[in-house]
Design a protein around this motif. Structure first.
Motif: not given
Ligand SMILES: [Zn+2]
Length: 230
Positions: A16, A18, A31, A34
């Motif tokens: 991910c 983030a 993901c 997130c």
């Protein structure tokens, strides 16, 4: 196909952008955890949002929103870093898609005729290879089927970095920086101006200087992240 996907994710795990957590095979770029929990602004449904309050009176904005609230050294920072410095254009497009999902139940996009990213100076564009705001704009345009215009608003002069300047200096810095190649393109149009991060709004004011003479133009703005000006 599932077996192949499972096998591939064993060999080539994806993370991910983030939170850096492992992505499941049905997830892409960010993901699901997130996507749900990143700090959303919800400015599009808040008529007293800080962008409108900060720019009100200086720019006749119809509406303004930001997908996320900026957080330093956090997941939002990771996303912006991946887009800007790791040159992951796909992150910008994904965030544009997320903005669309974020506002689609409201009337934020309903009267928008054209989406216009804040342009980079040609020299900067050549250096970076792409305009990060344009990636974000592309994601919104693809989902909403609203026209994307990347040729009419241009940046004629380079600006020095905005972050360390005082408000007045920032404004001086963006005055006469932008221009348009055709007023006809935006005549009687509701333009959604798209930027990566909004802090003081000085850039948006600079753009407005280039647009304000266009007959019947209306302006709204959207950004990936809104940073409280400190
Ligand atoms: Zn994540």
């Amino acid at each position: 196909m599932t077996l192949i996907n499972d096998f591939m994710s064993l060999i080539y795990p994806r993370y991910c952008e983030a939170c850096d957590g492992l992505l499941y095979k049905h997830e892409a770029i960010i993901c699901n955890k997130c996507v749900v929990s990143l700090p959303k602004s919800n400015f599009h449904i808040n008529p007293n949002n800080p962008i409108l309050l900060a720019l009100g009176g200086r720019i006749p904005l119809k509406n303004a929103t930001s997908l996320l609230l900026f957080e330093k050294e956090g997941r939002v920072q990771n996303l912006l870093h991946a887009l800007k410095y790791e040159k992951q254009q796909i992150v910008g497009i994904k965030l544009g898609e997320e903005l669309y999902k974020h506002v689609k139940l409201s009337d934020f996009l309903s009267t928008i005729d054209v989406i216009v990213p804040v342009p980079l100076h040609p020299k900067k564009l050549k250096q970076r290879g792409f305009n990060q705001s344009e990636c974000f704009a592309k994601g919104i345009a693809e989902q909403s089927k609203i026209k994307l215009d990347t040729g009419t608003l241009i940046r004629e002069h380079e600006t020095s970095t905005q972050t360390k300047k005082r408000k007045y200096e920032r404004w001086e810095n963006v005055k006469d920086v932008f221009a348009i190649t055709s007023a006809e393109k935006f005549k009687n149009k509701h333009v959604l101006l798209v930027d990566d991060v909004i802090t003081t709004g000085a850039t948006l004011e600079g753009v407005w200087q280039a647009l304000k003479e266009v007959e019947g133009i209306q302006l709204s703005v959207a950004s990936i992240a809104y940073a409280v000006n400190t």
